[in-house]
Design an enzyme around this catalytic site. Sequence first.
Site, PDB file in Angstrom:
ATOM      1  N   HIS A   1       1.187  -0.150 -10.005  1.00 50.90           N
ATOM      2  CA  HIS A   1       0.459  -1.027  -9.080  1.00 50.90           C
ATOM      3  C   HIS A   1      -0.012  -2.291  -9.808  1.00 50.90           C
ATOM      4  O   HIS A   1      -1.180  -2.682  -9.737  1.00 50.90           O
ATOM      5  CB  HIS A   1      -0.746  -0.301  -8.463  1.00 50.90           C
ATOM      6  CG  HIS A   1      -1.235  -0.930  -7.193  1.00 50.90           C
ATOM      7  ND1 HIS A   1      -1.867  -0.229  -6.203  1.00 50.90           N
ATOM      8  CD2 HIS A   1      -1.192  -2.229  -6.744  1.00 50.90           C
ATOM      9  CE1 HIS A   1      -2.192  -1.031  -5.208  1.00 50.90           C
ATOM     10  NE2 HIS A   1      -1.778  -2.253  -5.513  1.00 50.90           N
TER      11      HIS A   1
ATOM     12  N   ARG B   1       0.853  -1.183   0.000  1.00 56.67           N
ATOM     13  CA  ARG B   1       0.000   0.000   0.000  1.00 56.67           C
ATOM     14  C   ARG B   1       0.893   1.239   0.000  1.00 56.67           C
ATOM     15  O   ARG B   1       1.794   1.348   0.833  1.00 56.67           O
ATOM     16  CB  ARG B   1      -0.922   0.011   1.227  1.00 56.67           C
ATOM     17  CG  ARG B   1      -1.982  -1.081   1.192  1.00 56.67           C
ATOM     18  CD  ARG B   1      -3.016  -0.823   0.110  1.00 56.67           C
ATOM     19  NE  ARG B   1      -3.971  -1.936  -0.005  1.00 56.67           N
ATOM     20  CZ  ARG B   1      -3.876  -2.899  -0.895  1.00 56.67           C
ATOM     21  NH1 ARG B   1      -2.869  -2.929  -1.749  1.00 56.67           N
ATOM     22  NH2 ARG B   1      -4.783  -3.852  -0.953  1.00 56.67           N
TER      23      ARG B   1
ATOM     24  N   GLU C   1      -3.326   6.913  -4.837  1.00 57.86           N
ATOM     25  CA  GLU C   1      -3.738   6.361  -6.134  1.00 57.86           C
ATOM     26  C   GLU C   1      -5.230   6.596  -6.347  1.00 57.86           C
ATOM     27  O   GLU C   1      -5.995   6.608  -5.370  1.00 57.86           O
ATOM     28  CB  GLU C   1      -3.454   4.849  -6.168  1.00 57.86           C
ATOM     29  CG  GLU C   1      -1.990   4.490  -6.173  1.00 57.86           C
ATOM     30  CD  GLU C   1      -1.780   2.974  -6.196  1.00 57.86           C
ATOM     31  OE1 GLU C   1      -2.759   2.230  -6.481  1.00 57.86           O
ATOM     32  OE2 GLU C   1      -0.672   2.527  -5.911  1.00 57.86           O
TER      33      GLU C   1
END
Length: 391
Positions: A265, A208, A248
């Site tokens: 990602h 994350r 994001e």
Amino acid sequence: MKILFDSVMPYADAFFSSIGECKSFESGVLGDIDLAEADVLLTRSTTKVDKQLLLKAEHAKFIGTATAGINHFDVKAIEQHGAHWTSAAGCNARAVAEYVLASLLYLAINDEIELAGKSCAIVGVGEVGRQVASIVNALGMSIVLYDPPRAELESTFTSASFDEVISADFISLHAPLINDGKYPTRHMFNDIVLNKMNANQYLISASRGELIDTNALLARFRLKSKSAASGVSQCTAPQLVMDCWEDEPTISTELMTHCRLATAHIAGHSLEGKARGTSILYDKLCEFLAVDNVLNLRDFLPIYEMPENLMAHIRAFDMDTLSLATLNNIVKCFYDIENDDSFFRQHMAKSDQITPIRKNYPIRREFDAVSVRLQNPVAKQQLSALGFKVL
């Protein structure tokens, strides 16, 4: 029973049509009528399941995400709604571990360093962290495992200290985003922590993005540039491999310029990883409904089309050298991280949004999609430990 699923879930129609009436939806385009009729809602991370959505999905009794993370789920709201919720935890663990391996090999070859004997701290030792630990061990690196919550739950697991983490040669992040409580992870790599690190260390972000304080990291790089320009002692920052970014889908393009490798990602975006998410939800829905789960993922995965040069690299690895360069050639046949980095930089030169890249990411296979035959027992052991199917 009406089942509503995200269109990017591989083989979802094939799996769930045996259970009920299926309908797909495009990410970000979820119709009110479809929600109102859905008994089962199956999403990915681009769909936020919160109070507002649940008001429209009054009949939904089973809500699942075909992803490992659940940050897009308001769990409290789902439970108050009276629905059962679940995730596909661990579905992309293998793919993420292979991404980390590709990163380590790239850095080792380009910086001319031996990985054997170097230390690698793994922050978060769930399914992904365990897979990464297996790969790191196979490379002859020493492992530092950091997961205090797991240590409290499991008497057989001992967590390293955080000081041990930030003194490791490589640090690979695989912890969930936790905002509060005894062990918060948001901005665990803040200015104080980053100040203790140096340019000879490598930080890999593959969980994350919010685990790293982007502003604090940028401040380190700006100070480094300023000190270099003035001729005084440089303020250093770690070498970065960034796949997961703060805030994001909008990301800091400035931070990207400081990365050794930068991707959108997609570390867990193998075909097997995505399809495994679908398969896990199928199994869990069958359990929820008390029906037999008669379908298996291997029934749907296509045969792997082996690159022409793969066997040449395998034969070279079967010799006595077992070099990182040869191993890197094998890995690149499955996943070329430099291509992802190059494409990412080209795209981000025109945008600060990563969603289009993720949505249109090409098919990538995991190492065990093909069986390889080796004679050298050392080579067999090493490739097997790295996740290859070895005969």
